[in-house]
Design a protein around this motif. Structure first.
Motif, PDB file in Angstrom:
ATOM      1  N   LYS A 245      35.209   8.990  -7.323  1.00 54.82           N
ATOM      2  CA  LYS A 245      33.870   8.516  -6.978  1.00 54.82           C
ATOM      3  C   LYS A 245      33.340   9.386  -5.844  1.00 54.82           C
ATOM      4  O   LYS A 245      33.953   9.486  -4.785  1.00 54.82           O
ATOM      5  CB  LYS A 245      33.908   7.058  -6.527  1.00 54.82           C
ATOM      6  N   PHE A 246      32.217  10.047  -6.078  1.00 54.59           N
ATOM      7  CA  PHE A 246      31.568  10.862  -5.061  1.00 54.59           C
ATOM      8  C   PHE A 246      30.374  10.094  -4.505  1.00 54.59           C
ATOM      9  O   PHE A 246      29.547   9.568  -5.259  1.00 54.59           O
ATOM     10  CB  PHE A 246      31.116  12.203  -5.644  1.00 54.59           C
ATOM     11  N   GLN A 254      26.019   7.008  -5.537  1.00 49.36           N
ATOM     12  CA  GLN A 254      27.387   7.223  -6.009  1.00 49.36           C
ATOM     13  C   GLN A 254      27.392   7.746  -7.444  1.00 49.36           C
ATOM     14  O   GLN A 254      26.494   7.459  -8.236  1.00 49.36           O
ATOM     15  CB  GLN A 254      28.185   5.909  -5.960  1.00 49.36           C
ATOM     16  N   ILE A 255      28.458   8.513  -7.745  1.00 56.22           N
ATOM     17  CA  ILE A 255      28.642   8.998  -9.111  1.00 56.22           C
ATOM     18  C   ILE A 255      30.134   9.082  -9.397  1.00 56.22           C
ATOM     19  O   ILE A 255      30.916   9.519  -8.557  1.00 56.22           O
ATOM     20  CB  ILE A 255      27.961  10.385  -9.319  1.00 56.22           C
TER      21      ILE A 255
END
Length: 312
Positions: A245-246, A254-255
């Motif tokens: 999770k970035f 978030q992505i």
């Protein structure tokens, strides 16, 4: 002793001024082996003697040792005005430091120590220094001065930047570079530490940013941009193939992705962005220097010396 070894030697010290002085002294001691041979005497509060100047203050003892003419410098002399600018947005507090890891291994810590190192040089040469700090607000401004009290005040402010940020701070580089430009009236060297993350960066819309950098040059100032990065993850994208999770430190967005699936595309985009920045800075006669938190401070110091000599 190499600067890397100097950094390891003094990494246990907490006092920013002492650490900066150790880095500078290590650099100066190695200068006789570098293209900057001859500068070291200047750091002992001397300046190169120019033909036509009074011979009253020539240091003849130093001449006997070096076979070169230097004049003693005095406290009231100020040859250069330098204004340091630090981006203190949340992205500058990346990467998160591990326990007992030196504070200068993230972007804000590296920028703080680099600024303290430059201040050490400026102080040795009786030059004046000022400081601006911005994020989503203009956090701090100090005009260019050379007194000991002024230096201590700025060093204290720099140390405060090492505290963990209490809230998410976005970047408004363009707005505050314009404001800073309006505050600096006398010809100065302006040094900016930033990770170049700003709202339009991802879309390649850098015209507003470069207009702001050009504004900094409007009174014949010299502008040096140190683009501070974490090379391991921000350039080389060195993550394993586990799902990750970035999180955007400035927006909270978030992505979830597998890093290895986008590694090549990501690195291509980053390389293109860096090339674009370098080319546009060159076209605008702005000194652009990428620096990684993993590196020593030698690039900072040598860039400063070269640009100061050219600045005149």
């Amino acid at each position: 002793m190499k600067i890397e070894e100097q950094k390891e030697l003094v990494s246990g010290f907490k006092h920013l001024e002492l650490l900066a002085n150790q880095v500078v002294e290590g650099f100066i001691s190695g200068m006789h082996k570098s293209p900057f041979h001859g500068f070291s005497a200047e750091f002992a509060e001397h300046k190169i003697y120019n033909s036509g100047e009074s011979t009253k203050h020539i240091d003849w003892k130093l001449y006997a040792k070096t076979d070169r003419l230097y004049s003693k410098k005095y406290e009231e002399e100020t040859n250069l005005r330098c204004h340091l600018i630090i981006d203190n947005s949340s992205s500058m507090h990346y990467p998160k430091l591990k326990k007992d890891e030196p504070f200068y291994h993230n972007k804000i810590g590296f920028s703080v120590l680099a600024s303290a190192v430059l201040m050490n040089l400026l102080k040795k040469q009786r030059d004046a220094v000022g400081l601006s700090i911005y994020s989503d607000i203009y956090e701090y401004y100090a005009p260019e001065k050379g007194s000991d009290r002024h230096h201590r005040m700025i060093l204290n402010k720099l140390e405060n930047l090492l505290e963990k940020p209490k809230e998410t701070k976005s970047t408004d580089t363009v707005t505050f570079l314009h404001q800073i430009a309006e505050k600096i009236h006398r010809r100065s060297m302006i040094v900016l530490f930033t990770d170049m993350f700003h709202p339009d960066a991802s879309g390649g819309k850098n015209e507003a940013l470069f207009n702001a950098l050009q504004h900094l040059k409007h009174n014949k100032h010299k502008v040096v941009v140190f683009h501070v990065i974490d090379k391991k993850t921000e350039i080389n994208f060195n993550f394993d193939n586990a799902p990750r999770k970035f999180i955007d430190l400035e927006t909270g967005e978030q992505i979830n992705i597998f890093a290895d699936t986008i590694k090549e595309a990501y690195e291509d985009k980053v390389n293109d962005y860096f090339k674009s920045l370098a080319m546009t800075c060159a076209q605008n006669k702005i000194k652009y220097v990428p620096v990684a938190v993993e590196d020593s401070f030698e690039t900072i110091l040598t860039t400063y010396l070269v640009e100061k000599q050219m600045f005149g």
